[in-house]
Motif scaffolding. Sequence first.
Motif, PDB file in Angstrom:
ATOM      1  N   THR A 151      57.524  37.345  62.493  1.00 20.41           N
ATOM      2  CA  THR A 151      56.491  38.344  62.231  1.00 20.41           C
ATOM      3  C   THR A 151      56.797  39.646  62.955  1.00 20.41           C
ATOM      4  O   THR A 151      56.799  40.727  62.362  1.00 20.41           O
ATOM      5  CB  THR A 151      55.114  37.818  62.693  1.00 20.41           C
ATOM      6  OG1 THR A 151      54.835  36.597  62.020  1.00 20.41           O
ATOM      7  CG2 THR A 151      54.022  38.830  62.381  1.00 20.41           C
ATOM      8  N   ALA A 155      58.482  43.604  61.538  1.00 19.64           N
ATOM      9  CA  ALA A 155      57.525  44.693  61.740  1.00 19.64           C
ATOM     10  C   ALA A 155      58.087  45.732  62.709  1.00 19.64           C
ATOM     11  O   ALA A 155      58.073  46.940  62.429  1.00 19.64           O
ATOM     12  CB  ALA A 155      56.206  44.132  62.270  1.00 19.64           C
ATOM     13  N   TRP A 257      56.966  50.012  55.441  1.00 17.93           N
ATOM     14  CA  TRP A 257      56.099  49.015  54.807  1.00 17.93           C
ATOM     15  C   TRP A 257      56.883  47.778  54.396  1.00 17.93           C
ATOM     16  O   TRP A 257      56.328  46.675  54.309  1.00 17.93           O
ATOM     17  CB  TRP A 257      55.373  49.626  53.617  1.00 17.93           C
ATOM     18  CG  TRP A 257      54.294  50.580  54.039  1.00 17.93           C
ATOM     19  CD1 TRP A 257      54.275  51.936  53.876  1.00 17.93           C
ATOM     20  CD2 TRP A 257      53.093  50.239  54.740  1.00 17.93           C
ATOM     21  NE1 TRP A 257      53.133  52.462  54.438  1.00 17.93           N
ATOM     22  CE2 TRP A 257      52.388  51.444  54.970  1.00 17.93           C
ATOM     23  CE3 TRP A 257      52.535  49.046  55.198  1.00 17.93           C
ATOM     24  CZ2 TRP A 257      51.171  51.481  55.621  1.00 17.93           C
ATOM     25  CZ3 TRP A 257      51.306  49.072  55.855  1.00 17.93           C
ATOM     26  CH2 TRP A 257      50.651  50.284  56.065  1.00 17.93           C
ATOM     27  N   ILE A 260      56.638  45.645  57.366  1.00 17.70           N
ATOM     28  CA  ILE A 260      55.292  45.083  57.483  1.00 17.70           C
ATOM     29  C   ILE A 260      55.106  43.931  56.505  1.00 17.70           C
ATOM     30  O   ILE A 260      54.578  42.864  56.849  1.00 17.70           O
ATOM     31  CB  ILE A 260      54.231  46.174  57.234  1.00 17.70           C
ATOM     32  CG1 ILE A 260      54.331  47.266  58.317  1.00 17.70           C
ATOM     33  CG2 ILE A 260      52.829  45.570  57.186  1.00 17.70           C
ATOM     34  CD1 ILE A 260      54.054  46.780  59.722  1.00 17.70           C
ATOM     35  N   ALA A 263      56.879  40.847  57.508  1.00 22.13           N
ATOM     36  CA  ALA A 263      56.217  40.193  58.634  1.00 22.13           C
ATOM     37  C   ALA A 263      55.206  39.161  58.155  1.00 22.13           C
ATOM     38  O   ALA A 263      54.858  38.232  58.897  1.00 22.13           O
ATOM     39  CB  ALA A 263      55.526  41.227  59.516  1.00 22.13           C
TER      40      ALA A 263
END
Length: 408
Positions: A151, A155, A257, A260, A263
């Motif tokens: 995760t 990120a 993004w 993200i 993640a």
Amino acid sequence: MSAQLPRAFRWFWAGETVSGFGSWITILTLQVIVVDYLHAGTVGLGWMNVARWLPYLLLGLVLGALIDRVRRRPVMIASDLVRALLLCAIPVLWYLDLLNLSALLLLAAVLGTATLINDSASQAFVPRLIPTRRLQSAHARIDGTNAVAETAGPAIGGALLAVVAAPFAVLVNVGTFLFSAVVVSLIHVEEPSRSRAEESAEPNLRREIGAGLKWVYSTPSLRDLAVWTHVWFAAQAILAAVTADFFLNDVGVDTFWFGIVMAGSGIGGMIGALSSRAAGKRLGNGRAVILAHVCSACGVLVLLAATVSAVAVPVLFIGVFLHGFGIGVSNSHEMAYRQSITPDGFQARTNTTMRSTNRAVVVIVSPLAGALAAATSSELALIIAAGIFTLAAVGLWFSPFRTVRIAT
């Protein structure tokens, strides 16, 4: 919970978690280098996956047999140091304007070989640290913290790539591999220099490889798990070959993004790992794995909805989350079952036999998936992946593995 675990396992766990953190940054970074720096698209991503996993196909069986002959801790330390050194070559080549797809693929192949050695030794090392009845719990803890790394890695990697040239982002992983080598060196566990299975016989590599193959593919439930896991990896290879291009180009998310969204897999994996023990108790280990594969199929179908959604990033995040959740639920049950029924002298060979065939599937399917996506669309490739994940779940449901339940 960690206080109940042996100190040696806690050191091992720390090294696995931290090196996993850096590896996820590197995986994201290599994808960005292929797509944005080298402009190689899905074809380049497909060949990158081939380079990463080809060593498993070519060397896995041999290295598994060799690792079963020796102490596993020194192998883990040496391979971590080699991986750190290899990653340092990427920013150097980029600075010298020598970084091209061929050079990157070569580095990925050598790095994959070192990773194969490290993974084989570390997986075979766990049963020497933890009693059989605690294996599922131990692997669930490893999966959970690795999911946190999965995760945080993408990120932070996405944010890092917004301000740092991608070739330099891999230096984070250099530091994590060095950390892993140091903490594993602090572990003190007595290990036999050769496996028990080989103590009374002269070394014979061909015979040892054959014995490992026979063990995996003649043990009924283990054979079923192996075969349908190979099928699962065909779908995973398609995802690895097309998702970065699908997210960055078809859907149009930027690198921040993208990190993200990726993640979401780690968050899903963390929640899946935390849920895995309860799922195993309620459903049994076999049914928990089957349910996990269904989650992966559903996650891919959700990804496809992003192209027609006004809020693409949340939709992609949910799809990646579901797939990660499935992996988080299944992995500890698969690993615990394999290790609980496998003699110590066959641990490395069992792991590398299954992983070698899994990676052989990746080597074959990845370039085909990349070419298919380039010739048709990434959407078609993702539809095929969803179908294959479903096939793996159905195959396991109609096999003896469905009823597997490990005593805890």
